[in-house]
Enzyme design. Structure first.
Site, short mmCIF file in Angstrom:
data_model
loop_
_atom_site.label_atom_id
_atom_site.label_comp_id
_atom_site.label_asym_id
_atom_site.label_seq_id
_atom_site.Cartn_x
_atom_site.Cartn_y
_atom_site.Cartn_z
N CYS A 239 25.09 36.93 50.07
CA CYS A 239 24.65 35.80 50.88
C CYS A 239 23.49 36.21 51.79
CB CYS A 239 25.83 35.21 51.65
SG CYS A 239 25.55 33.52 52.20
N HIS B 37 30.32 34.52 47.46
CA HIS B 37 31.05 35.53 48.24
C HIS B 37 32.24 36.10 47.45
CE1 HIS B 37 29.20 35.08 52.26
NE2 HIS B 37 28.97 33.84 51.87
N GLU C 178 33.88 38.71 48.12
CA GLU C 178 34.88 39.27 49.04
C GLU C 178 35.87 38.21 49.52
OE1 GLU C 178 31.91 38.42 49.82
OE2 GLU C 178 31.72 37.81 51.93
#
EC number: 6.3.5.3
Lengths: 91, 232
Positions: B86, B203, B205
């Site tokens: 990002c 994302h 994660e």
């Protein structure tokens, strides 16, 4: 050393889509300004700097614009430079 | 696998990334303050999402000049692994580690959603644990995720196989309707020519712990881990 003031204009490269400009253009059309053919939105940055002479100031500003103030992949820039004060007048 | 996560003022996904590598995968992980040059012998550097330095001027523009990022550039130039997620992706393009730029989303909205991605390459250290052309679901949260590059750069990216993730529909088709932000060629993530630097707007994660509703991102971090273990 003289002090200069730079007015820097950052614009998107002509080939790059400007969604914010397109949205504002549509707003202007809604207001009845049918003659608006295009709107492009950019940035205006003022930098005050001291430099030995105008050529040095211009060279430094080019570096600032190339390396930080603009992203050359998507943006162009130009700047106007005026002398704000010289060391003599400041003293 | 020694992981360093860069922490910028305004970073807000740094701890999420560290949670995956330290807590879920049990790897030594340290946070590197943006003013530090020492990456503490990182194997992998994570440039996390957020709003580095408030994203003043442009996304990622100021972060590029931080000592930690300069050390990251040197790490990448030595062949070290770097992933930018990002805002981290935006920073890597600003730093010149990846080509192109990220612009305002086509529809001017900040988008917070979960989107399907097609995994375009599985021969990378980042993606080897995914099935070829797998369709995974990963969250996005960005206002400036529209990938842009000039025509020649875009062609070179495609010719070199540097597009790693593409926005697609649930069947894996990268249609205009499945492109959330107007990115050219539905690009969601790219790597450099060597493959050691990866940048992506989604994302991974945030979908690594089953508690968060999915684990499609975990395979990315596991991919790197398994590669590291092979080379030891």
């Amino acid at each position: 050393m003289p002090t200069y003031q730079a007015q820097i204009y950052v614009t998107l490269r002509p080939s790059v889509l400007d969604p914010a400009g397109t949205a504002v253009q549509s707003g202007l059309h809604h207001m009845g300004f049918d003659g608006v053919e295009q709107v492009r939105i950019g940035k205006y940055i003022q930098v005050t700097l001291t430099a030995e002479d105008e050529a040095t100031a211009r060279q430094q500003l080019d570096q600032m614009c190339d390396q930080l103030l603009t992203n050359p992949v998507i943006e162009n820039y130009r700047f106007d430079l005026t002398v704000k004060a010289t060391a003599d007048t400041a003293a | 696998m020694n992981v360093s996560v860069i922490v910028f003022p305004g970073a807000n996904c740094d701890r999420d990334a560290a949670y995956v590598t330290r807590d879920l995968l049990g790897q030594p992980t340290q946070m590197i303050w943006h003013e530090d040059r020492d990456l503490q012998q990182a194997d992998v550097v994570i440039v996390p999402g957020g709003f580095s330095y408030g994203d003043y001027l442009r996304c990622g523009a100021i972060a590029r000049f931080s000592p930690a990022l300069q050390a990251t550039v040197e790490h990448a130039q030595r062949g070290g692994l770097v992933i930018g997620i990002c805002n981290g992706f935006q920073i890597l393009t600003e730093a010149g580690l990846l080509p192109g730029a990220l612009m305002r989303n086509r529809d001017l909205h900040f988008i917070c959603d979960r989107v399907p991605l097609r995994v375009e390459r599985t021969d990378l250290v980042w993606t080897q644990n995914y099935a070829d052309q797998a369709v995974i679901t990963v969250p996005i949260a960005h206002g400036e995720g529209c990938y842009y590059a000039d025509a020649d750069t875009l062609q070179a990216l495609e010719d070199n196989g540097q597009v790693v993730f593409r926005y697609c529909d649930v069947t894996g088709d990268p249609t205009p309707a499945s492109n959330p932000n107007g990115s050219l060629n539905n690009i969601a993530g790219i790597c450099n020519q060597q493959g050691n630097v990866l940048g992506m707007m989604p994302h991974p994660e945030r979908v690594s712990d089953p508690l968060l509703g999915g684990t499609d991102g975990l395979a990315l971090f596991e991919s790197v881990l398994s590669k590291q273990l092979q080379t030891i």
